[in-house]
Scaffold this active site. Structure first.
Site, PDB file in Angstrom:
ATOM      1  N   GLU A 108       0.859  -1.179   0.000  1.00 14.53           N
ATOM      2  CA  GLU A 108       0.000   0.000   0.000  1.00 14.53           C
ATOM      3  C   GLU A 108       0.901   1.238   0.000  1.00 14.53           C
ATOM      4  O   GLU A 108       1.879   1.252   0.750  1.00 14.53           O
ATOM      5  CB  GLU A 108      -0.907   0.024   1.237  1.00 14.53           C
ATOM      6  CG  GLU A 108      -1.930   1.152   1.139  1.00 14.53           C
ATOM      7  CD  GLU A 108      -2.927   1.173   2.309  1.00 14.53           C
ATOM      8  OE1 GLU A 108      -2.762   0.394   3.266  1.00 14.53           O
ATOM      9  OE2 GLU A 108      -3.849   1.977   2.239  1.00 14.53           O
ATOM     10  N   ALA A 139       1.706   0.103  10.849  1.00 11.33           N
ATOM     11  CA  ALA A 139       1.455  -1.298  10.556  1.00 11.33           C
ATOM     12  C   ALA A 139       0.646  -1.401   9.271  1.00 11.33           C
ATOM     13  O   ALA A 139       0.129  -0.398   8.784  1.00 11.33           O
ATOM     14  CB  ALA A 139       0.683  -1.959  11.689  1.00 11.33           C
ATOM     15  N   MET A 140       0.543  -2.637   8.743  1.00 12.27           N
ATOM     16  CA  MET A 140      -0.148  -2.827   7.469  1.00 12.27           C
ATOM     17  C   MET A 140      -1.008  -4.083   7.505  1.00 12.27           C
ATOM     18  O   MET A 140      -0.561  -5.140   7.919  1.00 12.27           O
ATOM     19  CB  MET A 140       0.899  -2.897   6.357  1.00 12.27           C
ATOM     20  CG  MET A 140       0.314  -3.094   4.981  1.00 12.27           C
ATOM     21  SD  MET A 140      -0.744  -1.696   4.500  1.00 12.27           S
ATOM     22  CE  MET A 140      -1.974  -2.542   3.514  1.00 12.27           C
ATOM     23  N   HIS A 197      -6.648  -2.138  15.181  1.00 13.20           N
ATOM     24  CA  HIS A 197      -6.879  -1.406  13.932  1.00 13.20           C
ATOM     25  C   HIS A 197      -6.637  -2.314  12.721  1.00 13.20           C
ATOM     26  O   HIS A 197      -7.497  -2.421  11.840  1.00 13.20           O
ATOM     27  CB  HIS A 197      -5.962  -0.183  13.890  1.00 13.20           C
ATOM     28  CG  HIS A 197      -6.075   0.636  12.646  1.00 13.20           C
ATOM     29  ND1 HIS A 197      -6.871   1.757  12.564  1.00 13.20           N
ATOM     30  CD2 HIS A 197      -5.506   0.501  11.430  1.00 13.20           C
ATOM     31  CE1 HIS A 197      -6.789   2.267  11.347  1.00 13.20           C
ATOM     32  NE2 HIS A 197      -5.958   1.517  10.640  1.00 13.20           N
ATOM     33  N   GLU A 198      -5.496  -2.966  12.699  1.00 10.08           N
ATOM     34  CA  GLU A 198      -5.180  -3.808  11.533  1.00 10.08           C
ATOM     35  C   GLU A 198      -6.129  -4.992  11.454  1.00 10.08           C
ATOM     36  O   GLU A 198      -6.548  -5.401  10.375  1.00 10.08           O
ATOM     37  CB  GLU A 198      -3.725  -4.286  11.565  1.00 10.08           C
ATOM     38  CG  GLU A 198      -2.678  -3.177  11.710  1.00 10.08           C
ATOM     39  CD  GLU A 198      -2.851  -2.005  10.759  1.00 10.08           C
ATOM     40  OE1 GLU A 198      -3.363  -2.203   9.644  1.00 10.08           O
ATOM     41  OE2 GLU A 198      -2.479  -0.877  11.142  1.00 10.08           O
ATOM     42  N   HIS A 219      -9.419  -4.002   9.952  1.00  7.98           N
ATOM     43  CA  HIS A 219      -9.355  -3.826   8.495  1.00  7.98           C
ATOM     44  C   HIS A 219      -9.788  -5.086   7.744  1.00  7.98           C
ATOM     45  O   HIS A 219     -10.157  -5.013   6.574  1.00  7.98           O
ATOM     46  CB  HIS A 219      -7.932  -3.483   8.054  1.00  7.98           C
ATOM     47  CG  HIS A 219      -7.629  -2.017   7.989  1.00  7.98           C
ATOM     48  ND1 HIS A 219      -8.485  -1.103   7.411  1.00  7.98           N
ATOM     49  CD2 HIS A 219      -6.545  -1.302   8.395  1.00  7.98           C
ATOM     50  CE1 HIS A 219      -7.937   0.115   7.484  1.00  7.98           C
ATOM     51  NE2 HIS A 219      -6.758   0.025   8.079  1.00  7.98           N
TER      52      HIS A 219
END
Ligand code: TRP
Ligand code: ZN
Length: 869
Positions: free
Chosen positions: A126, A267-268, A302-303, A306
């Site tokens: 991303e 983070a991703m 959060h991740e 997603h």
């Protein structure tokens, strides 16, 4: 064959067109080598737009080795390399395109695409990193099934990971091995991930609502094997919370998280294989502070969230970024509020929103939550897209209430699972699911700038009624001169002068007003006695509130409001007012009158809720004081704030000492203990500024030496290191020696040395860049120095411009290595217009100079161009 990079063109939201081809399946075969990784790609392509004859693929810094269509090598006249693109002429209806490219992970210091750091291969795709791995339709609305085979030497890369399920693996005779991963969920390529290297794996499990067992696996460096517990626990809590609150279950058999020190952001959320900045994974009481623990809980959540808001339902185009980020931030905020103290959580959110997002909205970089154009999408991972985006979701949640909001999100997932959609689809689902009209909220997405909300009211003794007028106005922002009204939900309650709640006629203690036009009047009551309103409770809208009844009401609410946010905010306002008056007329002395009363009231109840008390008694930051000023007086702010700290230190010196002594306790890691540590360290902060500072210094030294946790040790060290009258060198040397094996702690060590407001700090910054532990390749380390330098306002904004020049010089160097990080750090210049003429001129000169550099990146170039205006 080498390609030229794509030119810096402006991308417009209105220019969207659907992809001309679909990719039904991708097969990647990757041969991992630090210098020269080969990527073999098969794309199963299908034409969607009948008018399209040529296929155009995105690529960046790829060395093309071969190309074939349906197994036949492509002759040179069938394709051409254009800037940033590969054109393949006259392709069939559906076909298999095979490409082979070479890339260079070790030389990839931008940390976008496939890179090699600390002897590990990692990816970050991303927003547009996948095109640095292979030729592809690198856009979020192309969803494909991925089959990925990773090959590497078994010795150096025993672990090979990608998205989905590991379906096969094997060994070769030459010491290499391979693993094949298949992701059953079609996904955009920005969610692709691959990892290879040596790791310790910490495992746990989670049983879903429907009884499926999920394996949770955390991949960390061997030395960090004992620092995994918080991350795994946070993940389990997040999974349970998303089932309970949103009815969302996890959808693969394994959930993998990899930690690295070399990462551009937090983070991703790659499907089934998150990659994290180790800052948001690793923790033990000896190495991590309470804030670190909370950061891990929130970013892990959060991740994880997603997976539904971002991955299962994804974005049509990058302009819709807030569709996943705003909604996911809102979800992680609510999760944190449920796990911790809701009131304290909300205060922290608003502090962050004002510090980062209101500042952005007031700068040359102001942009709508859904921007209209960009040159480099990486520059739009901003506080506006994330935090203001979350506030817009929160306003709708406030209006709809829990159940109607849930009906809306249920419909959203039901309608759009597996699709790439726009913000309109979310708003429509929320409206249809709840039966409410939300169309007005689209304006919050299209209009930049922070609305001013003016509340004017008075109590009419004769009728016993309270008359309230609300008005809104949004100031112009770059490119948006005219602003229209936005829907603003205002949570409101009334109090009698004895502090009791004045119920509204229908009996409720609080109501929600919706201001949809420029102005509106409301009448409340009748009330038996005079009332004081508490407006915008819980910060129910991201606006700047102006009240005409100010001082008296603030003094009252700072002691009596039962909405913790508004009580805190009233107290902050009193502090701001005292500080601003003093900055304007320094000779007049500091009037702490009403502030003192509020402090005394808070101190009297301190033990009931130490965390909230610590919020109440914390001084406004220098930055927040500056935001209240037309022209930011850097030196005046620092002097006034120190004077206020000193005055409150002396006025309440016995309380600080008492709290410091009473709150001492052996380490525990629950909310109560964390709150107590926070308040105790705040007491130390005041004690160090008062008449008995020398005694307090010995407390701090002892605390540094004897602490049984990092929160207390670091708090003591920071207070001493920031104190211009104290020589902290011996302690800093001791700290370095003790923690040199821990990169995250050494980051703190770098930052700690840049907080002093003293002339030698400039030289200290230069020295730190030469320190053997400094590295330009590790963003955390770069931020530890440059980020800390820029928040020391007195040094960064030094009158002679030396801070600006130093900073710009470092960005010049960083831009050649890591444009994304350079651009982000450069945004501090965008607020130049808020300073005096001399500083304005110097900041602009520093930016102009930077802009003239060789090989200026698109990232940094765009930030400078927009900042200069
Ligand atoms: N999507 C990520 C998140 O919000 C953040 C992200 C975007 C990111 N671009 C990135 C992380 C580049 C690292 C590098 O959680
Ligand atoms: Zn996110």
């Amino acid at each position: 064959m080498r390609m030229t990079p794509a030119p810096a063109v402006v991308v417009h939201r209105q220019d969207y067109s659907a992809p001309a081809f679909a990719i039904d399946e991708v097969k990647l075969e990757i041969f991992l080598r630090p210098q020269g990784t080969e990527v073999h790609t098969q794309l199963m392509l299908r034409r969607l737009d009948r008018a399209a004859r040529d296929l155009l693929l995105d690529g960046d810094a790829l060395e093309l080795l071969s190309l074939s269509v349906d197994g036949e090598v492509l002759p040179a006249e069938r394709y051409s390399l254009e800037p940033g693109q590969l054109r393949i002429r006259e392709v069939p209806e559906s076909f298999v395109l095979e490409s082979r490219v070479r890339i260079h992970p070790q030389a990839n210091t931008a940390l976008s695409g496939l890179y090699y750091a600390d002897e590990v291969f990692l990816t970050q795709c991303e927003a547009e990193g996948f095109r640095r791995i292979t030729w592809y339709l690198d856009r979020p609305d192309v969803l494909a099934r991925f089959v990925v085979t990773l090959n590497a030497p078994k010795q150096s890369c025993p672990i090979l990971l990608s998205n989905g399920n590991c379906v096969a693996s094997g060994e070769e005779e030459n010491g290499w091995h391979w693993a094949r991963w298949e992701d059953p969920f079609p996904k955009p390529c920005y969610l692709f991930a691959a990892v290879g290297g040596h790791f310790h794996v910490a495992k746990d499990r989670f049983v879903t609502l429907s009884g499926r067992e999920i394996g949770l696996e955390l991949y960390v460096a061997e030395r960090d094997r004992d620092a995994c517990e918080q991350a795994l626990q946070s993940l389990q809590k997040a999974m349970a919370w998303d089932e309970k609150v949103y009815g969302r279950e996890y959808d693969l058999d394994r959930y993998l998280i990899v930690a690295t020190d070399s990462f551009n952001m937090g983070a991703m959320e790659n499907k089934g294989l998150n990659i994290f900045n180790s800052k948001y994974v690793l923790a033990s009481p000896e190495t991590a502070t309470d804030i670190d623990y909370q950061g891990i809980e929130s970013v892990i959540a959060h991740e994880y969230f997603h997976n539904w808001t971002g991955n299962r339902v994804t974005l049509r185009d990058w302009f819709q970024l807030s569709l996943k980020e705003g909604l996911t931030v809102f979800r992680d905020q609510e999760f944190s509020a449920d796990m911790n103290s809701r009131g304290v959580q909300r205060i922290a959110e608003v502090r962050r929103l004002r510090a980062a997002q209101f500042a952005e909205d007031a700068s040359a970089l102001a942009h709508p939550v859904r921007p209209d154009s960009y040159k480099e999408i990486n520059n739009f991972y901003t506080a506006t897209v994330y935090e203001k985006g979350a506030e817009v979701i929160r306003m709708m949640h406030t209006l709809l209430g829990v159940d109607e909001f849930r009906a809306g999100t249920d419909l959203y997932f039901q309608r759009h699972d597996g699709q790439a959609v726009r913000i309109e689809e979310l708003l429509d689902a929320l409206a249809t699911g709840s039966g409410r009209d939300l169309s007005g909220f689209l304006r919050w997405y299209s209009q930049a700038g922070t609305p001013r909300l003016k509340a004017e009211g008075h109590f009419d003794a004769q009728s016993g009624r309270y008359l309230l007028r609300l008005q809104q106005q949004t100031p112009a922002t770059p490119g948006q001169e005219q602003k229209l009204p936005v829907p603003i939900p205002v949570r409101l309650a009334f109090f009698y002068e004895d502090g009791s709640v004045a119920a509204l006629p229908a009996g409720e203690e609080e109501t929600i007003l919706l201001l949809e036009n420029t102005a509106n009047d409301w009448v409340f009551g009748p009330f038996a006695r005079p009332v004081v309103p508490s407006v915008l409770r819980g910060f129910s809208a991201p606006v700047l509130l102006e009240r005409t009844d100010a001082q008296a009401a603030d003094t009252f609410l700072a002691q009596h409001d039962n909405d913790s946010f508004n009580r805190w905010d009233s107290l902050q306002r009193l502090a701001h007012k005292a500080l601003l008056a003093h900055i304007e007329k320094p000779t007049q002395g500091l009037d702490t009158g009403s502030l003192s009363a509020a402090y005394a009231a808070a101190l009297a109840q301190a033990r009931q809720d130490p965390a909230f008390t610590a919020e109440l008694l914390s001084l406004p930051t220098e930055d927040s004081i500056g935001q209240q000023m037309e022209c930011i007086d850097v030196d005046g702010i620092h002097t006034a704030r120190e004077a206020l700290r000193c005055a409150l230190a002396n006025e309440f010196s016995e309380d600080w000492q008492r709290l410091y002594e009473e709150l001492a306790a052996p380490y525990r890691r629950d909310g109560e203990a964390m709150g107590a540590r926070r308040l105790r360290n705040l007491a130390l902060h005041y004690a160090l500024a008062g008449g008995r500072a020398e005694a307090a210094q010995t407390w701090a030294e002892r605390q540094y030496r004897d602490a049984d946790n990092m929160t207390d040790r670091l708090a003591a060290l920071q207070l001493l290191a920031f104190d211009p009258h104290y020589d902290a060198q011996p302690l800093l040397a001791d700290f370095y020696k003790r923690w040199q094996q821990h990169p995250l702690i050494i980051d703190r060590w770098f930052s700690l040395q840049l907080g002093r407001v003293a002339p030698e700090t400039m030289q200290r910054a230069k020295d730190l860049l030469q320190h053997p532990a400094f590295s330009w390749r590790v963003p955390n380390r770069v931020r530890a120095v440059l980020g800390a330098f820029a928040v020391n306002l007195s040094i960064f904004h030094a009158r002679d411009g030396s801070g600006y020049r130093f900073y710009a010089q470092q960005l010049r160097h960083l831009d050649d290595l890591n444009p994304q990080t350079a651009a982000r750090l450069a945004t501090v210049f965008s607020r130049w217009s808020r300073y005096d003429a001399q500083r304005q001129q110097q900041m602009r000169a520093a930016m102009e100079d930077l802009r003239s550099k060789d090989k200026l990146s698109r990232d940094l170039g765009e930030i400078l161009e927009r900042s200069l205006g």
